[in-house]
Write a protein that holds these residues in place. Structure first.
Motif, short mmCIF file in Angstrom:
data_model
loop_
_atom_site.label_atom_id
_atom_site.label_comp_id
_atom_site.label_asym_id
_atom_site.label_seq_id
_atom_site.Cartn_x
_atom_site.Cartn_y
_atom_site.Cartn_z
N GLU A 24 -0.06 -5.69 10.50
CA GLU A 24 -1.12 -5.00 11.22
C GLU A 24 -0.62 -3.74 11.91
N GLN A 25 0.61 -3.84 12.46
CA GLN A 25 1.18 -2.71 13.18
C GLN A 25 1.37 -1.52 12.24
N GLU A 26 1.96 -1.79 11.07
CA GLU A 26 2.19 -0.72 10.10
C GLU A 26 0.85 -0.09 9.70
N TYR A 27 -0.13 -0.93 9.56
CA TYR A 27 -1.45 -0.46 9.16
C TYR A 27 -2.01 0.52 10.18
N GLU A 28 -2.01 0.07 11.45
CA GLU A 28 -2.56 0.93 12.51
C GLU A 28 -1.77 2.23 12.62
N ASP A 29 -0.43 2.12 12.55
CA ASP A 29 0.42 3.31 12.67
C ASP A 29 0.11 4.30 11.56
N ALA A 30 0.00 3.78 10.36
CA ALA A 30 -0.23 4.65 9.22
C ALA A 30 -1.53 5.42 9.40
N ILE A 31 -2.55 4.75 9.92
CA ILE A 31 -3.84 5.42 10.11
C ILE A 31 -3.74 6.46 11.22
N LYS A 32 -3.04 6.07 12.31
CA LYS A 32 -2.95 6.96 13.46
C LYS A 32 -2.18 8.23 13.08
N ASN A 33 -1.08 8.06 12.35
CA ASN A 33 -0.21 9.19 12.06
C ASN A 33 -0.58 9.94 10.79
N PHE A 34 -1.67 9.54 10.17
CA PHE A 34 -1.97 10.15 8.88
C PHE A 34 -2.38 11.60 9.07
N THR A 94 9.30 14.23 -4.95
CA THR A 94 9.89 12.90 -4.88
C THR A 94 10.03 12.45 -3.43
N GLU A 95 10.34 13.44 -2.57
CA GLU A 95 10.41 13.09 -1.15
C GLU A 95 9.09 12.53 -0.64
N LEU A 96 8.02 13.05 -1.24
CA LEU A 96 6.69 12.60 -0.79
C LEU A 96 6.44 11.13 -1.10
N LEU A 97 7.28 10.55 -1.97
CA LEU A 97 7.07 9.15 -2.34
C LEU A 97 7.01 8.25 -1.11
N LYS A 98 7.73 8.66 -0.06
CA LYS A 98 7.70 7.81 1.13
C LYS A 98 6.32 7.83 1.79
N GLU A 99 5.51 8.81 1.41
CA GLU A 99 4.15 8.87 1.94
C GLU A 99 3.17 8.02 1.12
N LEU A 100 3.70 7.42 0.04
CA LEU A 100 2.79 6.71 -0.86
C LEU A 100 2.11 5.54 -0.17
N LEU A 101 2.91 4.78 0.56
CA LEU A 101 2.32 3.61 1.22
C LEU A 101 1.28 4.03 2.26
N PRO A 102 1.62 5.01 3.15
CA PRO A 102 0.57 5.47 4.07
C PRO A 102 -0.68 5.96 3.34
N LEU A 103 -0.48 6.63 2.21
CA LEU A 103 -1.64 7.11 1.45
C LEU A 103 -2.49 5.93 0.98
N MET A 104 -1.80 4.90 0.48
CA MET A 104 -2.53 3.74 0.00
C MET A 104 -3.27 3.06 1.15
N ILE A 105 -2.60 2.96 2.29
CA ILE A 105 -3.25 2.35 3.45
C ILE A 105 -4.49 3.16 3.82
#
Lengths: 159, 669
Positions: free
Chosen positions: B92-102, B250-261
């Protein structure tokens, strides 16, 4: 070891069984494979599902092979000591192989076509996978009945 | 299922929607059709639905970014994972963070990088083509800008080798013309034709006649050799630039999970807005209608209890309503079998869930199709491994749990039918030969030696299966209160099938049947009963015609015997599939023993090949052992009592494409 004309006919039967049913399967797997490859280019993640659909028409080849196996087993060719069959016995065995040879050939082709349509269904709606598989398996029934007829006929031949 | 109406003040709308979404207990029904009834239309009207165009735009952007970024992923899913397309687990924490920092600038960044990348790729391709075109002229000793002088022109061109000789004739006719062959391949000559400007027209006509096709390098200067070097450098530079951009991507790959969230978050926000389309409203209040599983009724009430000014009405569904269906098999052993039911489709709400009744038959048929002790053990081990190690969705988990149970049954069937990697124990050396004795002792019937006996067994199972299907139908008929129909439509068949089978055994196979005369009477009584009752729904104006029709339809119903006969014969597939597994295993063992007999390396090759061949046999036959028993359920069994066509219960809840939130607001995602 003596090779009689009867044995030659029995070999013909085994060859037809494995050969024709195998042809049916290879045609079927080929047809389904083309459709599967087409879908894979659009969506490679469906590969696993498509592979199952493509494999379905492959069973006819196996059934044909089992028919051949029964012939080899009962004529002693598997053990290297063939029974000297009479021509009559040879014809009986050869004819007994026809059900799986013919049913395998045609059901393989048509099962391939149903599988190919199944690939189309899975491309649009992945959740229809199970249903597509069952539809293709309906065709296989007649190859199974052909194999059973072959086995029952072979068992009825007195050697 | 229970029907729920929620009526509340308009101000509470968003609060209630959010709460329902979190609870995920209720399927929401479209109420707009109510507006077609004039009496309702007087007080109710359609809910206003806020536009979702901005959300749509954002979702499209995020989806584009996900597609773009995933292009640079190097690791691919394995085959099993791709079969079930699992979701990423986040807390849940990762989820909220990803949305907040998107940061939505990310999407623009993707677009820029994408454009740059396309540009560089085109550039590279263009330079490379030029390089290839220029390469044959490498040894041209004229700088490119000097090809045209005030009085002369040098035309570069390609001519088929066989026409090369014809150039002389041109040179003979125009003395001020000179041809230099720069390079030559098997088929073509690369020729520079030097001639006077004043003669250009005639010469180009002559050149065309000998299939001389001119090439030009407008805008390039200097010697070709230097140009080529320069081009190589440019290509290299562009390639480096492209690689640098690709690195950035390729560096952007780390943004993939936040994008999916973010994607899943936005689609859920959209769903929350769009759900209002199903509501209707008065001036101040609004109405939601939907379905809730009986067991979740109190949870729903509790979940909404803290919201004020809400009225929740719960009632039983009406007779003729289409109620969604939720399969509910809580037993750990039974639940995996829901997968088999779901492949067919859900039963209708008023039918019974067939999962429990199909389970024993399905699993026994599976076991008989595979029927090998070691294949069963292998199946258990492999499925267990898959469950622990491979990420799968809920369906994948169910499948492998089902396969573990199936593996267990396969082991038992293997003992009875004498399959131990086929006939591997026959090859057992020395002390191990005792295994062969054990195998022989345990084997009740060997299908390869006695296919007829095995055929009888599977057909008998088929009769039981079909009979059981009719029994379930009878239960359903009685449950609905149609007692006479139960006797007429199912009761007669339930007696006729077993006793008829006994009669067939007696007359065709001369089996000794005790009390045979009594059995004959029962069969005749059932047949007469069927003839007399099956036409009872036929009606005609004239009483004689009516009677005749009733009798005729009754007689016709006897024809169903052939239907049942066909159904039962279909079970012979279990024998055929069992034979397939056994026979192939035996052939593999035979081949392996021949290989093992070869001198020196034979044994090693056989040991390496052994697992490969038998694993192949296991996989091919396990596939058949799943599909065909499945078909026996759908085509032979379900048709006796089930119509299907039930609609899946889809509660309004967090619905995602990519991610799964662990413990999402106390509810399992």
């Amino acid at each position: 070891m003596e090779i009689t004309s009867g044995l030659v006919l029995a070999i013909l039967g085994a060859a037809l069984s494995a050969g024709l049913a195998g042809t049916g399967s290879s045609l079927g797997v080929g047809i389904a494979g083309q459709a599967a490859a087409g879908v894979t280019t659009e969506d490679p993640t469906k590969f696993g599902k498509l592979l199952v659909l493509q494999a379905l028409p492959g069973t006819q080849g196996i059934y044909g092979f089992i028919g051949a196996f029964f012939v080899l087993n009962m004529t002693g060719m598997l053990g290297g000591n063939p029974i000297p069959l009479t021509i009559d016995q040879g014809w009986q065995i050869c004819n007994a192989c026809l059900p799986i040879a013919i049913a395998g050939l045609f059901s393989g082709i048509y099962q391939g076509k149903v599988s190919a349509s199944g690939c189309g269904a899975v491309a649009k709606r992945p959740e229809t996978m199970g249903k597509a598989v069952i539809l293709a398996a309906m065709v296989e029934t007649y190859a199974i009945l052909g194999l059973l007829a072959t086995i029952l006929l072979l068992l009825g031949i007195p050697l | 299922m229970l029907k729920v109406h929620i009526i509340a003040h308009g101000d509470r709308k968003d609060e209630i929607i959010s709460r329902l979404h979190e609870l995920g207990l209720m399927q929401i029904k479209d109420l707009k059709e109510k507006l077609e009834t004039p009496s309702w239309a007087k007080i109710l009207r359609e809910e206003e639905v806020p536009g979702t165009s901005e959300l749509d735009h954002q979702i499209a952007g995020v989806r584009y970014a996900i597609d773009f970024v995933s292009r640079f992923e190097t690791t691919t899913q394995n085959l099993i994972e791709s079969f079930f397309s699992p979701k990423f687990l986040v807390n849940e924490q990762e989820y909220e963070d990803a949305i907040k920092n998107f940061d939505f600038n990310l999407i623009d960044k993707c677009r820029e990088l994408d454009a740059e990348l396309t540009h560089l790729k085109n550039e590279e391709a263009h330079l490379y083509t030029l390089y290839e075109e220029l390469l044959p002229w490498e040894s041209l000793e004229i700088p490119l800008e000097e090809l045209e002088t005030p009085h002369t022109v040098t035309t570069l061109g390609i001519i088929p080798v066989e026409n090369g000789g014809l150039l002389h004739t041109i040179a003979d006719d125009f003395p001020c013309t000179h041809f230099i062959t720069v390079t030559e391949t098997d088929k073509e000559k690369f020729v520079a034709a030097l001639h006077l400007k004043s003669e250009s027209e005639e010469i180009s006509k002559r050149l065309r006649a000998v299939e001389f096709s001119p090439v030009s390098f407008d805008g390039l200067t200097g010697y070709v050799v230097n140009q080529l070097e320069h081009l190589l450098k440019s290509i290299e530079e562009t390639r480096k630039k492209r690689e640098k951009v690709e690195e950035k991507c390729t560096e952007l790959l780390k943004e993939l999970l936040p994008l999916m969230i973010m994607h899943d978050h936005l689609t859920n926000m959209k769903a929350k807005k769009e759900v209002k389309e199903n509501f209707v409203r008065t001036d101040r209040a609004f109405v939601v209608e939907g379905w809730v599983p009986r067991k979740d009724e109190s949870a729903l009430r509790d979940g909404l209890s803290h919201i004020r000014e809400v009225e929740i009405l719960i009632e039983e569904p009406a007779e003729d309503e289409d109620v969604p269906v939720e399969l509910r098999n809580t037993g750990r052993v039974i639940r995996p079998f829901e997968l088999v039911t779901r492949i067919y489709g859900l039963p209708h709400y008023r039918e019974i869930d067939p999962t429990l009744s199909l389970a024993p038959f399905f699993i026994v048929f599976f076991g008989l199709c595979l029927s090998d002790v070691f294949y069963g053990i292998l199946l258990i081990v492999l499925s267990f491994f898959a469950l622990k190690k491979v990420k799968m969705g809920p369906d994948g988990d169910l499948l492998f749990k089902l396969l573990i149970i199936a593996g267990g049954v396969t082991v038992v069937c293997g003992f009875f039918l004498g399959g131990w990697f086929g006939n591997l124990t026959e090859y057992a050396p020395g002390q191990l030969a005792v295994l062969e004795t054990v195998r022989q002792k345990l084997t009740l019937i060997n299908p390869i030696e006695n296919p007829l006996g095995m055929l009888a067994i599977v057909l008998l199972m088929g009769i039981v299966h079909v009979w059981f299907g009719i029994l379930i139908k009878m239960y359903m008929t009685i449950r609905d209160g149609y007692y006479l129909d139960a006797v007429f439509d199912q009761g007669f068949w339930l007696l006729l099938i077993p006793f008829g089978t006994l009669m067939v055994l007696k007359t065709m196979f001369e089996v000794d049947i005790p009390a045979y005369t009594a059995i004959q009477y029962v069969v005749i009584a059932c047949l007469v009963g069927l003839v007399l009752t099956q036409g009872r729904h036929q009606k005609a104006g004239n009483i004689i015609v009516s009677l005749f029709m009733k009798l005729f339809v009754g007689l016709l119903s006897i024809y169903s015997i052939f239907g049942y006969l066909g159904d039962v014969l279909s079970y012979s597939r279990v024998l055929a599939l069992g034979l397939a597994t056994g026979a192939i295993a035996i052939v593999f063992n035979n081949i392996l023993s021949m290989i093992a007999g070869l001198p020196y390396i034979g044994l090693i090759i056989a040991i390496i090949l052994f697992p490969v061949l038998h694993l192949f046999n296991l996989i091919i036959n396990a596939l058949g052992a799943f599909i065909h028993p499945g078909r026996l359920q759908y085509v032979e069994f379900f048709t006796k009592f089930l119509e299907g066509g039930g609609e899946d219960f889809r509660p309004f809840q967090f619905d995602s494409k990519y991610i799964k939130v662990r413990e999402y607001k106390g509810k399992g995602g």
